[in-house]
Design a protein around this motif. Structure first.
Motif, short mmCIF file in Angstrom:
data_model
loop_
_atom_site.label_atom_id
_atom_site.label_comp_id
_atom_site.label_asym_id
_atom_site.label_seq_id
_atom_site.Cartn_x
_atom_site.Cartn_y
_atom_site.Cartn_z
N ALA A 41 0.72 -0.99 0.03
CA ALA A 41 0.00 -0.18 0.15
C ALA A 41 1.10 1.38 -0.14
CB ALA A 41 -0.81 -0.04 1.24
N GLY A 42 1.05 1.69 -1.25
CA GLY A 42 2.13 2.81 -1.25
C GLY A 42 3.48 2.45 -1.19
N ARG A 43 4.17 2.81 -0.26
CA ARG A 43 5.34 2.36 0.16
C ARG A 43 5.57 1.28 1.36
NH1 ARG A 43 9.08 7.54 1.21
NH2 ARG A 43 10.36 5.86 2.14
N LYS A 44 4.34 1.18 1.98
CA LYS A 44 4.12 0.07 3.01
C LYS A 44 3.82 -1.20 2.74
CE LYS A 44 3.15 2.14 7.53
NZ LYS A 44 2.25 2.90 8.36
N TYR A 45 4.26 -2.17 3.31
CA TYR A 45 3.99 -3.93 3.14
C TYR A 45 3.04 -4.04 4.22
CZ TYR A 45 7.44 -4.00 -0.41
OH TYR A 45 8.21 -3.87 -1.54
N LEU A 46 1.68 -4.52 4.06
CA LEU A 46 0.84 -4.89 4.93
C LEU A 46 0.88 -6.28 5.06
CD1 LEU A 46 -1.89 -2.33 4.56
CD2 LEU A 46 -0.20 -2.39 6.29
N ILE A 47 1.13 -7.12 6.18
CA ILE A 47 0.95 -8.42 6.41
C ILE A 47 -0.27 -8.87 7.00
CG2 ILE A 47 2.35 -10.24 7.34
CD1 ILE A 47 4.27 -8.37 5.50
N ASN A 48 -0.92 -10.03 6.13
CA ASN A 48 -1.99 -10.75 6.57
C ASN A 48 -1.68 -11.48 8.00
OD1 ASN A 48 -3.99 -12.63 7.11
ND2 ASN A 48 -4.74 -12.57 5.00
N LEU A 49 -1.99 -10.92 9.10
CA LEU A 49 -1.40 -11.55 10.43
C LEU A 49 -1.86 -13.01 10.18
CD1 LEU A 49 -0.04 -11.15 12.97
CD2 LEU A 49 -2.22 -10.48 13.76
N GLU A 50 -3.23 -13.25 10.07
CA GLU A 50 -3.63 -14.66 10.09
C GLU A 50 -2.73 -15.67 9.38
OE1 GLU A 50 -6.92 -12.00 11.61
OE2 GLU A 50 -5.74 -11.95 9.62
N LYS A 51 -2.48 -15.35 7.99
CA LYS A 51 -1.84 -15.93 7.14
C LYS A 51 -0.36 -16.15 7.84
CE LYS A 51 -4.79 -16.57 3.72
NZ LYS A 51 -5.08 -17.61 2.74
N PHE A 52 0.06 -15.17 8.34
CA PHE A 52 1.29 -15.03 8.78
C PHE A 52 1.77 -16.15 10.04
CE2 PHE A 52 5.01 -13.27 11.27
CZ PHE A 52 6.13 -13.49 10.36
#
Length: 62
Positions: A41-52
């Motif tokens: 998202a833009g310069r940020k990486y968003l991690i799916n916590l449940e999948k992680f």
């Protein structure tokens, strides 16, 4: 029309590291290698916590 769906918990790399206790550099490495579920998202990486967490609980073959 009521559809049941679960919105995933999306956290930044820093938030994911703080929540799980996994080092930020390791999470960045997993993102770079496309090993875990994330969105950019833009310069940020968003991690799916449940999948992680699911990834961490799955035995990895060397």
């Amino acid at each position: 029309m009521s559809e049941d769906f679960k919105v995933p918990t999306m956290l930044s790399i820093k938030q994911t590291a703080k929540t799980t206790g996994v080092a930020e550099c390791y999470i960045r490495q997993l993102v770079a290698e496309n090993e875990i579920c994330f969105v950019k998202a833009g310069r940020k990486y968003l991690i799916n916590l449940e999948k992680f967490v699911e990834y961490l609980n799955t035995p990895q073959t060397a």
